[in-house]
Write a protein that holds these residues in place. Structure first.
Motif, PDB file in Angstrom:
ATOM      1  N   THR A 156      35.522  10.948  -2.207  1.00 32.55           N
ATOM      2  CA  THR A 156      36.621  11.063  -3.180  1.00 32.55           C
ATOM      3  C   THR A 156      37.567  12.184  -2.769  1.00 32.55           C
ATOM      4  O   THR A 156      38.790  12.047  -2.863  1.00 32.55           O
ATOM      5  N   LYS A 182      41.352  11.357  -2.188  1.00 32.54           N
ATOM      6  CA  LYS A 182      42.341  11.812  -3.169  1.00 32.54           C
ATOM      7  C   LYS A 182      43.005  13.133  -2.796  1.00 32.54           C
ATOM      8  O   LYS A 182      44.029  13.492  -3.352  1.00 32.54           O
ATOM      9  N   LEU A 183      42.385  13.874  -1.870  1.00 28.22           N
ATOM     10  CA  LEU A 183      42.971  15.162  -1.507  1.00 28.22           C
ATOM     11  C   LEU A 183      43.372  15.213  -0.025  1.00 28.22           C
ATOM     12  O   LEU A 183      44.541  15.430   0.289  1.00 28.22           O
ATOM     13  N   PRO A 229      46.034  12.127   1.342  1.00 30.30           N
ATOM     14  CA  PRO A 229      47.433  12.307   0.930  1.00 30.30           C
ATOM     15  C   PRO A 229      48.037  13.603   1.462  1.00 30.30           C
ATOM     16  O   PRO A 229      49.213  13.647   1.795  1.00 30.30           O
ATOM     17  N   ASN A 230      47.203  14.652   1.573  1.00 32.15           N
ATOM     18  CA  ASN A 230      47.711  15.917   2.095  1.00 32.15           C
ATOM     19  C   ASN A 230      48.152  15.795   3.546  1.00 32.15           C
ATOM     20  O   ASN A 230      49.023  16.537   4.004  1.00 32.15           O
TER      21      ASN A 230
END
Lengths: 262, 284
Positions: free
Chosen positions: B196, B200-201, B204-205
């Motif tokens: 996750t 989610k981190l 996208p970063n």
């Protein structure tokens, strides 16, 4: 706070020692014994280097203590964390640039696997609570620092956590925004009845917000006093002008050990 | 008197700041106008044969622009065929290489203990000159297929893949690991599993970093494809045509392919910028 309340967090002989560059032991925190009741607003107050953030991180299971232990609701912090009962507001608003404010608030609920509709409804509710309703679809960079920190708080409350950790959440904000957010926080806290642990280095802030102040002193970091703040609730900003408030501030200031605070 | 002067100075400073602000409009205009002026001047010097005089050359080795244009028009079918060959080498190599580089970066970010060597190896590839590996790979791939066109394609694609993988791997690793302070703590507080946090981190970063990589590797993939065509066995491809025509002293045709190479590069860059402005809008 004389009435009998359920104890939620207990720390026993809690200590953190780490090694520095020259492999020497540095004691960040030693022998902390603390009992915190359910629904209490506790301030952890002290100058920098007193281990207040370390204490908070140990309780939130972001850091392992090297001595002693923490019990939360009869469990280890890790067990409670894995049950997703914590909320944490960091010093900086940790918002993801690529998500709108609303999507940022939905993030913890996404991780928990809540349904889309539920997430959206709850996020709207939280946005309303912190007064950011019109900014739901803005991106974090389009908001001011105060608004970002509000979104941060909304995210922490969104999951309805049992315990909320706040690590100097307002220290980067100007005085006006800070006072506004103090009032907002107390209002939200009254409405939701969370246990809040609030780290600060500002005595007035601690006195205004909390039920009890745990005063920490540095070198080595330790708990040097616990001061009851018996100001009636609900509190408004006028409380700060009262004699009693000034007395409590003085009492807290005098309870630091080692004369590190002038 | 002195007071007046000081007031004037303050007034001046203010207007300077204002001018900097107002100049935004001008900055936009000049970024368009300067290249146009440069282009017009170059065309003038070229068509007026002034370039030829400066470089002591003639219209046979440096044909006039209208002549190059004519050849491009007359040989459109052949040029398109060669463009297709070069572009497919560049695109296939770019896609495989970028995915490979990204995968290595993800593994390195997730398992730093055993994965950190990956970006280091990619870094080593990044420093190998194309002119050095292209002929070597051409030899290695000799037995892969009976078709010269296929084994030649494979060898060229491998060169482009290596170059693009290195570029993507190094940038993506930064994007996956250079994360805002406390972001990982935030994910830990909510007991987010590793995948996750990745999804989610970290992913996208890394998106802006992916575009940083592509801004280098898209032009590089075309350049690499063209250079490796020089050494390839099979003679299709824009780069190969430039070489063949120079060898045959057909300079006008060679220039037509040089112009084609420029157009491919510009087109690829424009497409990339369009994607970036759509995908990275929310990041800025």
């Amino acid at each position: 706070m004389s009435k009998e309340r359920e104890i939620e967090i207990i720390t026993r002989n809690l200590g953190v020692t780490f090694k520095d560059d020259q492999d020497k032991d540095v004691v960040a925190l030693t022998n902390v014994n603390l009992e915190i009741c359910k629904g209490e607003f506790i301030a952890l107050l002290g100058p920098s280097g007193c281990g207040k953030t370390t204490l908070l991180r140990c309780m939130a299971d972001l850091q392992k203590p090297t001595e002693g232990d923490v019990h939360i609701q009869g469990m280890t912090p890790k067990e409670v964390r894995l049950q997703q009962k914590f909320g944490f507001v960091f010093q900086q608003p940790v918002l993801f640039d690529w998500r709108t404010v609303k999507k940022n608030i939905e993030l913890p609920m996404e991780i928990m696997g809540r349904s889309k509709g539920e997430r959206s409804d709850r996020a709207d509710e939280m946005l309303e609570m912190v007064g950011l309703k019109e900014f739901a679809n803005h991106y974090p960079k389009q908001l001011s620092g105060g608004m970002q920190q509000r979104a941060n708080i909304a995210r922490a409350f969104g999951l309805d956590p049992d315990i909320l950790f706040m690590d100097e959440p307002f220290s980067a904000l100007d005085e006006f925004t800070k006072e506004k957010l103090h009032e907002d926080l107390l209002r939200i806290w009254r409405a939701t009845n969370k246990t809040i642990l609030f780290v600060t280095h500002n005595i007035q802030e601690g006195v205004f917000l909390s039920d009890r102040i745990c005063v920490l002193s540095p070198h080595p970091g330790r708990l040097s006093a616990i001061v009851d703040i018996d100001i009636e609730r609900p509190r408004s900003l006028e409380v700060k002008d009262s004699v009693h408030f000034t007395e409590l501030v003085a009492k807290v200031r005098n309870s630091f050990e080692g004369g590190s605070i002038a | 008197m002195e007071k007046e002067i000081r007031l004037q100075k303050i007034g001046r400073r203010k207007s300077l700041r204002q001018r900097a602000k107002e100049s935004k409009k001008w900055q936009k205009i000049t970024t368009v106008v300067y290249p146009l002026i440069f282009g017009a001047v170059l065309v003038g010097l070229w068509q007026g044969q002034i370039l030829h005089r400066w470089f002591h050359t003639d219209t046979f080795t440096l044909p006039l622009l209208n002549k190059i244009g004519e050849i491009m028009r007359d040989n459109m079918d052949k040029i398109l065929e060669n463009t297709g060959a070069t572009v497919s080498v560049a695109v296939i190599g770019l896609v495989i290489g970028s995915l490979l580089g990204y995968l290595v970066a993800v593994l390195a970010a997730l398992f730093p203990k055993i994965g950190m060597g990956g970006p280091a190896v990619l870094g080593a590839f990044a420093s190998v000159p194309v002119v050095a590996i292209a002929p070597v790979l051409n030899n290695w791939t000799k037995d892969l297929s009976d078709e010269a066109s296929i084994r030649s394609m494979i060898s060229k694609i491998i060169v482009v893949t290596l170059i693009c993988a290195a570029d993507m791997g190094l940038n993506a690793y930064r994007g996956l690991t250079e994360i805002k302070p406390f972001s990982e703590d935030l994910m830990a507080i909510y007991a987010a599993p590793k995948r996750t946090t990745l999804w989610k981190l970290r992913l996208p970063n890394s998106l802006p970093y992916v575009f940083t990589a592509l801004k280098v590797s898209v032009p590089a993939s075309i350049m690499t494809a063209i250079v490796s065509e020089y050494f390839a066995e099979y003679i299709t491809g824009v780069g190969r045509q430039i070489r063949e025509n120079i060898v045959l002293a057909q300079y006008a045709t060679a220039w037509a392919y040089i112009a084609t190479a420029c157009l491919i590069g510009i087109a690829a860059y424009v497409i990339l910028m369009a994607f970036q402005s759509i995908l990275l809008r929310r990041y800025s």
